[in-house]
Design an enzyme around this catalytic site. Structure first.
Site, PDB file in Angstrom:
ATOM      1  N   ARG A  64     -15.738  -1.811   8.596  1.00 57.43           N
ATOM      2  CA  ARG A  64     -16.747  -1.411   7.600  1.00 57.43           C
ATOM      3  C   ARG A  64     -18.180  -1.772   7.993  1.00 57.43           C
ATOM      4  O   ARG A  64     -19.101  -1.014   7.724  1.00 57.43           O
ATOM      5  CB  ARG A  64     -16.403  -2.041   6.249  1.00 57.43           C
ATOM      6  CG  ARG A  64     -15.363  -1.225   5.515  1.00 57.43           C
ATOM      7  CD  ARG A  64     -15.045  -1.812   4.185  1.00 57.43           C
ATOM      8  NE  ARG A  64     -14.254  -3.023   4.354  1.00 57.43           N
ATOM      9  CZ  ARG A  64     -13.335  -3.436   3.493  1.00 57.43           C
ATOM     10  NH1 ARG A  64     -13.113  -2.753   2.403  1.00 57.43           N
ATOM     11  NH2 ARG A  64     -12.652  -4.531   3.718  1.00 57.43           N
ATOM     12  N   HIS A  76      11.124 -10.426  12.103  1.00 55.44           N
ATOM     13  CA  HIS A  76      11.482 -11.120  13.341  1.00 55.44           C
ATOM     14  C   HIS A  76      12.915 -11.657  13.311  1.00 55.44           C
ATOM     15  O   HIS A  76      13.672 -11.510  14.270  1.00 55.44           O
ATOM     16  CB  HIS A  76      10.532 -12.289  13.603  1.00 55.44           C
ATOM     17  CG  HIS A  76       9.078 -11.945  13.500  1.00 55.44           C
ATOM     18  ND1 HIS A  76       8.561 -10.747  13.936  1.00 55.44           N
ATOM     19  CD2 HIS A  76       8.015 -12.641  13.021  1.00 55.44           C
ATOM     20  CE1 HIS A  76       7.254 -10.732  13.727  1.00 55.44           C
ATOM     21  NE2 HIS A  76       6.904 -11.860  13.168  1.00 55.44           N
TER      22      HIS A  76
HETATM   23  C1  BG6 Z   1       3.872 -13.589  12.434  1.00 49.09           C
HETATM   24  C2  BG6 Z   1       3.846 -14.242  11.092  1.00 49.09           C
HETATM   25  O1  BG6 Z   1       4.462 -12.330  12.362  1.00 49.09           O
HETATM   26  O2  BG6 Z   1       4.617 -14.410  13.325  1.00 49.09           O
HETATM   27  C3  BG6 Z   1       3.227 -15.619  11.179  1.00 49.09           C
HETATM   28  O3  BG6 Z   1       3.073 -13.437  10.196  1.00 49.09           O
HETATM   29  C4  BG6 Z   1       3.945 -16.442  12.213  1.00 49.09           C
HETATM   30  O4  BG6 Z   1       3.245 -16.274   9.930  1.00 49.09           O
HETATM   31  C5  BG6 Z   1       4.057 -15.687  13.520  1.00 49.09           C
HETATM   32  O5  BG6 Z   1       3.199 -17.621  12.407  1.00 49.09           O
HETATM   33  C6  BG6 Z   1       4.942 -16.426  14.487  1.00 49.09           C
HETATM   34  O6  BG6 Z   1       4.859 -15.795  15.728  1.00 49.09           O
HETATM   35  P1  BG6 Z   1       5.086 -16.599  17.067  1.00 49.09           P
HETATM   36  O7  BG6 Z   1       4.971 -15.573  18.134  1.00 49.09           O
HETATM   37  O8  BG6 Z   1       4.012 -17.648  17.135  1.00 49.09           O
HETATM   38  O9  BG6 Z   1       6.444 -17.232  16.960  1.00 49.09           O
END
Ligand code: BG6
Length: 521
Positions: free
Chosen positions: A79, A275
């Protein structure tokens, strides 16, 4: 193949002259496959957190590694009004600390265009600006629109792009257009499916890339390779030999500056719907007949379909929820979740969940999968741990009072990128004693070449049109269907606060989560 001289030299020194004898692996085969086409990447949310923390370093590192196309245009869109020069300065500070030797070349590909998300006129201006850049820099009409913006803006932005004619691909095969959306994909089944319908108004399925950075982690990709490129593990990978599986994603970080988002999502939406489900699917899925995106997605969807539904009420047996209280991380005192800036001081949002899940199919009948994830835990640790059954009969028991410990296979995702197998051996000495030892493989062992990190890999795959490491919509919806009853049970029950167990920051979560541990062999 555009491979940088430095990396090639490094590869020759360390790999060819040095530690590994496998000269048949061409160096570039491990970074990218095939030619990388010219393109324009438009980043919506160019002034936001995701761009600063992840996308800018990832794009610059891809450039440094030498895998970016020659005609690369990156257009920041947000923006605020800003000049191209100011945008370049902003990105420069985001990559501060990286090798700046190629910065000037990279900076030339950076442009900025202010965009108001509800103004059609603004999107028409963007379209015009892209056409001008197209003439000058020749990215061949290929475009990626990366939505690094709050999810509530996804639908509108996709509509605006469509209305401005920006989702259209040219007929002759050149000039592809792709849109990248980050999780969360909706906040429940309905909103996920509504978002999908909106995306599909202007974009075809093959144009949509639903990113989950976990899938692009090297060690997560390695799960399928480990399972299906070796013949020795698969015969054991089932209920006959496996007692239970634990999938852990522990973080020592707290909510950081994302309270607004996290207060709406909590750990179940933030980590489990995406995840954790992907790690579960990769561990539990059947081998696809070919390593092709749809074949792999089909197998994952079969796992999601086989998940045993949670009990409609009283999910305490299968779910422990927690929230971090104040505590200590790395010797430093840290605030509790409710004291974090932007968090409701009476928040009942869980920052920890431990879940017991069953995959009701022939292979996994009766094998519990324990999924655990939380913030402000003792340390950062993501791993998949396969606990095998004990030896059926311990001939040592009567004689020595010793019980042989069951084998454990650990697929370390991060920060210990490893494969580790524990097994029993004889303890050296005259007396027959058992001891558990480990056979470890460090993922980086004997490899000193360049590696793409998760965002780099995801961006590169998107440029190459490879959907393998992205979500397919049916998977998204199946996971929402699975988790929704649980979310409803937790969020709508009268004693929502009572379900939440507080744990000190720096611990391993609420003690009640140990019920899972006591069930482990
Ligand atoms: C993200 C989440 O998708 O993954 C976060 O929104 C989290 O809250 C992160 O901290 C963890 O990712 P990684 O790669 O650090 O394990």
């Amino acid at each position: 193949m555009n491979f940088s001289r430095e990396n090639l030299d490094k590869y020759i020194d360390t790999v060819i002259k040095g530690q590994t004898s496998d000269l048949n692996v061409p160096v570039e085969a491990c970074l990218v496959e095939g030619p990388v086409e010219p393109c324009t990447i438009v980043i919506f949310g160019a002034t936001g957190d995701l761009t600063t923390r992840k996308l800018a370093p990832a794009l610059y590192n891809l450039y440094l590694t030498g895998v970016m196309p020659d005609s690369l245009v990156i257009v920041g869109a947000a923006r605020s009004e800003m000049t191209h020069i100011q945008f370049r300065e902003r990105i420069k500070s985001a990559v501060n600390g990286m090798d700046m030797s190629k910065w000037d070349g990279f900076a030339k590909s950076l442009y900025y265009q202010a965009v108001q998300f509800n103004s059609a006129d603004s999107f028409n201006k963007l379209s015009k600006a892209l056409k001008t850049l197209e003439k000058d820099l020749n990215p061949k009409g290929n475009k990626i629109f990366y939505l690094a913006i709050p999810p509530s803006f996804y639908a509108r932005t996709s509509e605006m792009l469509g209305n401005a004619g920006l989702s259209l691909e040219s007929q002759n095969g050149n000039g592809w257009v792709r849109i990248v959306v980050e999780k969360p994909f909706g906040r429940d089944l309905k909103t996920a499916s509504d978002l999908n319908k909106t995306l599909h108004k202007h974009f075809k399925e093959e144009q949509i890339f639903r990113i989950d950075h976990y899938l692009a982690k090297e060690t997560v990709q390695n799960v399928l390779i480990f399972r299906f490129a070796n013949a020795i593990f698969e015969p054991l990978w089932n209920r006959m030999f496996i007692d239970n599986v634990q999938i852990i994603a522990a973080e020592s970080l707290g909510v950081e500056n994302r309270a607004e988002y996290y207060e709406e999502s909590g750990v179940l939406r933030d980590m489990f719907q995406n995840h954790m489900m992907q790690l579960l699917a990769l561990t539990a899925m059947e081998p696809p007949s070919l390593l092709q995106p749809d074949f792999v997605q089909d197998e994952k969807s079969k796992v999601f379909r086989s998940l045993r539904p949670f009990p409609a009420h009283d999910s305490e047996e299968v779910l422990v929820l927690g929230q971090y209280a104040s505590g200590t991380i790395n010797g430093e005192p840290v605030a509790g979740y409710r004291q974090e800036p932007g968090v409701n001081p009476e928040s009942v949002i869980p920052t920890f969940a431990g879940m017991k899940v069953f995959v009701d199919n022939w292979r996994w009948h009766g094998v519990p999968f324990y999924l655990v994830s939380g913030k402000r835990l003792a340390k950062k640790m993501t791993e998949i741990v396969i606990h095998f059954k004990k030896a059926p009969h311990s001939m040592f028991q009567g004689i020595l009072g010793e019980v042989a410990t069951a084998n454990v296979l650990t697929l370390g995702i991060y920060p210990d990128e490893k494969v580790s197998l524990s097994f029993e051996t004889k303890n050296p000495g005259a007396k027959v004693c058992l001891r558990s030892v480990r056979m470890d493989f460090n993922y980086r062992q004997d490899y000193a070449g360049p590696v793409l990190d998760a965002y780099e890999k995801a961006i590169m795959d998107c440029i190459q049109g490879d959907h393998m490491l992205f979500w397919r919509q049916d998977g998204v919806e199946l996971c929402w269907s699975f988790l929704e009853p649980l979310l409803e049970d937790c969020e709508n029950c009268a004693d929502r606060g009572k379900r939440l167990l507080f744990y000190p920051a720096g611990s391993w979560g609420p003690e009640a989560a140990n019920i899972f541990k006591s069930e482990r062999s």
